[in-house]
Motif scaffolding. Structure first.
Motif, PDB file in Angstrom:
ATOM      1  N   ILE A 173      -1.440  11.399   7.093  1.00  0.00           N
ATOM      2  CA  ILE A 173      -0.774  11.637   5.989  1.00  0.00           C
ATOM      3  C   ILE A 173      -0.179  10.376   5.132  1.00  0.00           C
ATOM      4  CG2 ILE A 173      -0.272  14.023   6.521  1.00  0.00           C
ATOM      5  CD1 ILE A 173       2.642  12.930   7.349  1.00  0.00           C
ATOM      6  N   SER A 174      -0.201   9.237   5.934  1.00  0.00           N
ATOM      7  CA  SER A 174       0.448   8.211   5.222  1.00  0.00           C
ATOM      8  C   SER A 174      -0.695   7.406   4.533  1.00  0.00           C
ATOM      9  CB  SER A 174       1.233   7.231   6.018  1.00  0.00           C
ATOM     10  OG  SER A 174       2.146   8.014   6.557  1.00  0.00           O
ATOM     11  N   PHE A 175      -1.994   7.474   5.189  1.00  0.00           N
ATOM     12  CA  PHE A 175      -2.871   6.182   4.482  1.00  0.00           C
ATOM     13  C   PHE A 175      -4.180   7.020   4.493  1.00  0.00           C
ATOM     14  CE2 PHE A 175      -0.014   3.814   7.184  1.00  0.00           C
ATOM     15  CZ  PHE A 175       0.509   2.937   6.230  1.00  0.00           C
ATOM     16  N   LEU A 198       7.951  11.257   2.532  1.00  0.00           N
ATOM     17  CA  LEU A 198       7.820  12.764   2.417  1.00  0.00           C
ATOM     18  C   LEU A 198       8.954  13.167   3.555  1.00  0.00           C
ATOM     19  CD1 LEU A 198       3.639  12.631   3.428  1.00  0.00           C
ATOM     20  CD2 LEU A 198       4.874  13.562   1.521  1.00  0.00           C
ATOM     21  N   TRP A 235      -3.506  -3.517  10.998  1.00  0.00           N
ATOM     22  CA  TRP A 235      -2.302  -2.971  10.724  1.00  0.00           C
ATOM     23  C   TRP A 235      -2.285  -1.441  10.985  1.00  0.00           C
ATOM     24  CZ3 TRP A 235      -2.416   0.176   6.702  1.00  0.00           C
ATOM     25  CH2 TRP A 235      -3.284   0.207   5.754  1.00  0.00           C
ATOM     26  N   ILE A 268      13.332  10.913  10.074  1.00  0.00           N
ATOM     27  CA  ILE A 268      13.311   9.835  11.116  1.00  0.00           C
ATOM     28  C   ILE A 268      14.441   8.961  10.686  1.00  0.00           C
ATOM     29  CG2 ILE A 268      11.884   8.232  12.008  1.00  0.00           C
ATOM     30  CD1 ILE A 268       9.463  10.190  11.704  1.00  0.00           C
ATOM     31  N   ILE A 310       8.321   6.288  18.767  1.00  0.00           N
ATOM     32  CA  ILE A 310       9.112   7.501  18.282  1.00  0.00           C
ATOM     33  C   ILE A 310       8.743   8.936  19.099  1.00  0.00           C
ATOM     34  CG2 ILE A 310       9.507   9.125  16.444  1.00  0.00           C
ATOM     35  CD1 ILE A 310       9.636   6.407  14.685  1.00  0.00           C
ATOM     36  N   ARG A 326       0.744  -1.301   0.065  1.00  0.00           N
ATOM     37  CA  ARG A 326      -0.065   0.001  -0.090  1.00  0.00           C
ATOM     38  C   ARG A 326       0.899   1.373  -0.046  1.00  0.00           C
ATOM     39  NH1 ARG A 326      -5.398  -0.543   1.722  1.00  0.00           N
ATOM     40  NH2 ARG A 326      -5.907  -2.688   1.505  1.00  0.00           N
ATOM     41  N   GLY A 327       2.021   0.994   0.664  1.00  0.00           N
ATOM     42  CA  GLY A 327       2.919   2.355   0.568  1.00  0.00           C
ATOM     43  C   GLY A 327       2.768   3.128   1.721  1.00  0.00           C
ATOM     44  N   PHE A 328       3.687   3.432   2.512  1.00  0.00           N
ATOM     45  CA  PHE A 328       3.673   4.142   3.785  1.00  0.00           C
ATOM     46  C   PHE A 328       4.397   5.456   3.392  1.00  0.00           C
ATOM     47  CE2 PHE A 328       5.802   4.571   8.137  1.00  0.00           C
ATOM     48  CZ  PHE A 328       4.566   5.001   8.639  1.00  0.00           C
ATOM     49  N   LEU A 329       3.308   6.158   3.178  1.00  0.00           N
ATOM     50  CA  LEU A 329       3.727   7.651   2.501  1.00  0.00           C
ATOM     51  C   LEU A 329       4.872   8.565   3.297  1.00  0.00           C
ATOM     52  CD1 LEU A 329       2.598   8.541  -0.237  1.00  0.00           C
ATOM     53  CD2 LEU A 329       0.891   9.833   0.960  1.00  0.00           C
ATOM     54  N   LEU A 330       4.586   8.205   4.640  1.00  0.00           N
ATOM     55  CA  LEU A 330       5.537   9.076   5.395  1.00  0.00           C
ATOM     56  C   LEU A 330       7.016   8.829   5.141  1.00  0.00           C
ATOM     57  CD1 LEU A 330       5.093  10.871   7.995  1.00  0.00           C
ATOM     58  CD2 LEU A 330       6.207   8.943   9.204  1.00  0.00           C
ATOM     59  N   VAL A 370       0.698  10.902  11.557  1.00  0.00           N
ATOM     60  CA  VAL A 370       1.129   9.765  10.812  1.00  0.00           C
ATOM     61  C   VAL A 370       0.423   9.030  10.001  1.00  0.00           C
ATOM     62  CG1 VAL A 370       2.973   7.974  10.899  1.00  0.00           C
ATOM     63  CG2 VAL A 370       3.624   9.906  12.200  1.00  0.00           C
ATOM     64  N   ILE A 418       0.380   0.134  13.386  1.00  0.00           N
ATOM     65  CA  ILE A 418       1.446   1.333  13.087  1.00  0.00           C
ATOM     66  C   ILE A 418       1.265   2.478  13.751  1.00  0.00           C
ATOM     67  CG2 ILE A 418       2.251   2.570  11.257  1.00  0.00           C
ATOM     68  CD1 ILE A 418       1.545   0.375   9.322  1.00  0.00           C
ATOM     69  N   GLU A 429      -7.624   4.565   3.848  1.00  0.00           N
ATOM     70  CA  GLU A 429      -8.128   4.111   5.053  1.00  0.00           C
ATOM     71  C   GLU A 429      -8.550   4.817   6.296  1.00  0.00           C
ATOM     72  OE1 GLU A 429      -5.304   3.521   3.422  1.00  0.00           O
ATOM     73  OE2 GLU A 429      -5.687   1.453   3.008  1.00  0.00           O
ATOM     74  N   PRO A 473       9.395  14.069   6.628  1.00  0.00           N
ATOM     75  CA  PRO A 473       9.423  13.524   7.973  1.00  0.00           C
ATOM     76  C   PRO A 473      10.225  12.318   7.906  1.00  0.00           C
ATOM     77  CG  PRO A 473       7.476  14.283   7.621  1.00  0.00           C
ATOM     78  CD  PRO A 473       7.802  14.454   6.358  1.00  0.00           C
TER      79      PRO A 473
END
Lengths: 229, 346
Positions: free
Chosen positions: B133-135, A189, B96, A195, B108, A182-186, B130, B100, B138, A191
């Protein structure tokens, strides 16, 4: 040890790595490390700049008056970067477009002026060459590692768009590590860059700690070791 | 009549971390039950997953950092973080996603900064941002509240959906999901509809969206109880909601066609939950009396700005994180004058 070729190389690649220890050139390091290929492209361009600028600065070191050395170094570096920029525009045009402003900005990469000032202006040409190569490869290594981590987490691939660097034949080099990801967009980007770099720093510190610990445990019983071995 | 007299010193009962956290959890219960009532079993399942992941992650991090595990696990702070994060997630969020988010919050945003008491950012909101902006897909698949949904999923069906992403045969995602009130308000305003036209849709209740406004009320109840027990200070929630109400009223009065009722802003999205439970986080919020008012009011203002002109339908998480960044400066400039000393700047 520190002044031998191996010593200089180890300094650049590990002990005094520009990305992980000196923390120089962080702006391009964080900005273009979204994929392996981008990182590799910028890393190699920086390495080439470092090698040529180190050699040049070392050659002219006896004729440049200390009062004007910094402007002279900057002029030297700027000319080299301009040359590399034009060459990349000609031969790696797509990659050049992706890296964009970060190619001309190599001029302002503190790692380059730093090595010119701290090493090349005080050492002979051969050692300046080794130092530039090692520092550049050390920087490239961090760029590629960070790029690989971010690309893997962000889109589940490695070496995507390899043809930008290695020509049409490499178009199939892209490895899809995780299918249907699915891709972990963070991670892709900004950030993710911060990290990720923080994690790499932590890993390097852990490795260094282990190495010192191991060295300490080995050094104590040296006199009891059989001499024939 | 006999009065018990105690000799000095008269100390207030010490409040332990575990005690405070436990009271926060009690205060969250009414709102959480309301969410389960309106959105189904998904909320409860997510909560169980979130709390389990939180306890496991916390234990691993404490082990790695060589801290006493049982002592810190029993202070419930990880549970509260996970609970707040889960309340902000869509009811059918896949497992999941929760894992996450909770892991990021604790590893973190909390432990890498030094653990409880040292985190500059609210861990739950860091984890939420997080995920957001990532998913984005969903995170924006919200269920319709029960009075608007065509079908409701049973417990086992919900469990399957959370763990495999599969809905029972014959039910499509479109049948059970709906835009949140803030989202729909935003879209419709973007289509140049007036507020009166938008409010004719069956989605709307008295001031907010149906269902949503009541969840806000139950969280308000829990928040007032926390105020009564003096677990939280009144300054942050009151100043945040007042600021939000004032700016919403000014714009509503100036142009009622394109700006929703001020009450809509208060009772939609995360405003109430944020004001009483998230902005009041004792670690990451401002600690001086006047600083708390600045901090709360700025969050209220930022929430309105992000909702009205920003890129996201709700902005509580972003507003809280932005103001967390400003807390050291706020605290520095609002230090109260101690008796016998000159005030700051004299």
């Amino acid at each position: 040890m520190k002044n031998s070729y191996t010593g200089i190389a180890l300094e650049g690649l590990w002990h005094n790595n520009p990305g992980l220890v000196q923390l120089l050139g962080l702006c391009p390091l964080l900005a273009v490390s979204a994929t392996v290929i981008n990182g590799l492209g910028l890393g190699l361009a920086t390495t080439l700049t470092l090698v040529v600028s180190n050699i040049t600065v070392s050659l002219i070191r006896n004729w440049v008056r200390p009062e004007v050395r910094i402007p002279v170094f900057v002029l030297v570096i700027a000319s080299i970067v301009t040359g590399i920029e034009l060459a990349m525009n000609a031969y790696f045009h797509e990659l050049y477009n992706i890296l964009g402003i970060f190619i001309p900005l190599i001029v302002t990469n503190c790692a380059i002026i730093g090595r010119a000032e701290a090493f090349a202006s005080k050492n002979t040409v051969d050692r300046a060459f080794i130092d530039g190569l090692a520092m550049g490869l050390g920087f490239t290594l961090v760029l590629v590692l960070l790029g690989a981590t971010r690309e893997l987490l962000g889109s589940g691939t490695l070496l995507s768009q390899a043809h930008l660097m290695f020509g049409e034949a490499a178009r199939n080099m892209t490895l899809t590590v995780i299918d249907d990801y699915r891709g972990f967009l963070l991670a892709i980007l900004p950030p993710g860059a911060f990290i990720g770099l923080g994690m790499l720093l932590a890993i390097k510190n852990i490795i260094d700690k282990q190495l010192t610990k191991r060295a300490a445990t080995i050094n104590i019983p040296t006199d009891t070791l059989p001499t024939s071995a | 009549m006999h009065f018990n007299t105690l000799t000095s010193p008269h100390l207030a009962p010490t409040s332990s971390v575990a005690g405070v956290m436990r009271q926060v959890i009690y205060a969250l219960v009414p709102g959480t039950v309301a969410m389960i009532w309106y959105f189904g079993w998904g909320v409860l399942i997510n909560l169980v997953i979130g709390v389990t992941v939180a306890l496991v992650t916390e234990a691993i991090m404490l082990y790695l950092r060589k801290r006493p595990i049982a002592l810190f696990l029993s202070d419930f702070s990880a549970v509260v973080t996970a609970w707040l994060l889960v309340l902000a997630l869509p009811p059918l969020a896949p497992w999941w996603l929760i894992t996450i988010g909770v892991a990021f919050s604790l590893v973190i945003a909390k432990h890498l900064y030094g653990g409880l008491g040292y985190n500059p950012f609210n861990p739950a909101m860091a984890g939420y941002v997080v995920l957001l902006i990532s998913f984005p897909v969903e995170m924006t698949t919200w269920l319709a509240p029960r009075m608007l949904a065509e079908t409701q999923l049973g417990f086992l069906e919900t469990l399957t959906a959370v763990f495999t992403g599969q809905l029972p045969a014959g039910i499509s995602w479109d049948a059970i999901t709906a835009a949140t009130p803030l989202d729909s308000m935003r879209t419709q305003l973007g289509l140049n509809q007036t507020i009166d036209e938008i409010r004719t849709s069956p989605l709307w209740g008295d001031f907010g969206g149906k269902g949503w406004e009541w969840i806000g009320n139950w969280f308000l109840l829990g928040g007032l109880w926390l105020l009564y027990k003096r677990v939280i200070n009144w300054r942050i929630p009151v100043s945040m909601l007042t600021a939000l109400f004032i700016i919403a009223s000014v714009l509503y009065l100036s142009d009622p066609d394109t700006h929703p009722l001020p009450a809509f802003h208060i009772f939609s999205g995360g405003a109430i939950l944020g004001a009483f439970f998230i902005a009041t986080d004792p670690v990451s919020a401002s600690t001086t009396p006047f600083g708390r008012i600045i901090y709360g009011a700025s969050i209220g203002l930022l929430v309105f700005i992000i909702r009205t002109w920003g890129g996201y339908p709700d902005g509580v998480a972003f507003a809280v994180l932005l103001m967390n960044m400003a807390v050291p400066a706020i605290d520095h400039f609002t230090k109260p004058r101690s008796f016998g000393h000159k005030s700051y700047g004299d």
